[in-house]
Write an enzyme that holds these catalytic residues in place. Structure first.
Site, PDB file in Angstrom:
ATOM      1  CB  VAL A  46      -1.052  -0.261   1.357  1.00 55.95           C
ATOM      2  CG1 VAL A  46      -1.665   1.389   1.102  1.00 55.95           C
ATOM      3  CG2 VAL A  46      -1.670  -1.356   0.950  1.00 55.95           C
ATOM      4  CB  CYS A  47       4.106   2.153   1.607  1.00 62.75           C
ATOM      5  SG  CYS A  47       3.912   1.417   3.141  1.00 62.75           S
TER       6      CYS A  47
END
Length: 187
Positions: A46-47
């Site tokens: 997700v980062c």
């Protein structure tokens, strides 16, 4: 106790920024708006979507006089390696701050002690070094740079217009409210 309206605690760290390792401290925050974006770790899932979204909107933040700082408990060396190997992260032009001792994550109360990682914490800091907005997500939930831009604009508007407040879904140019006895029960 909430961190809202508290001053950022003194800190010193190293960031990877524009091909160099640079020092970053609480002194860098004074005199301009800043956004701290904590994320769990480099080379994850997700980062990069979040940091890439911020990179795509970075020019808009800069027009508002805002500096973004991406922060994880990785080192500045890991940030450089990620920047050099990821197409998404290679777009990032804002500082990626290393927090390997987790001092910043602790100061901002986003550290997951047993994992040594940070939650997805977003902090908008005014030019006096005070925290004006806090948003913390569980690590499976990504953030949206467009919504963050809206919130920064609202925080800047309120700071520049004492006595006015921004209602829900306020956008730049929309009506604000002037709290008064006359408004009680009429909204």
């Amino acid at each position: 106790m909430s961190l809202i309206n508290t001053e950022v605690k003194p800190f010193k760290a190293t960031a990877y920024h524009n091909g160099k390792f640079v020092p970053v401290s609480n002194e860098n925050l004074l005199g301009k708006w800043s956004v701290f974006v904590f994320y769990p770790a480099d080379f994850t899932f997700v980062c990069p979507t979040e940091l890439g979204d911020l990179a795509d909107h970075y020019a808009e933040f800069k027009k508002l006089g805002v500096e973004i700082y991406g922060i994880s408990t990785d080192t500045h060396f890991a940030h450089k390696a990620w920047h050099d190997t990821s197409d998404t992260i290679s777009k990032v032009q804002y500082p990626l701050v290393g927090d390997p001792t987790a001092a910043l994550a602790r100061n901002f109360e986003v550290l997951i002690e047993e994992e040594g990682l940070a939650y997805r914490g977003t902090f908008v800091i005014n030019p006096e070094g005070k925290i004006k907005i806090i948003e913390v997500h569980d690590n499976g939930i990504g953030r949206d740079a467009t919504e963050l831009l809206r919130k920064v604009k609202a925080a800047q508007y309120v700071a520049a217009h004492p006595g006015e407040v921004c209602p829900a879904k306020w956008t730049e140019g929309a009506e604000t409210l002037k709290p008064s006895l006359d408004l009680v029960g009429k909204i």
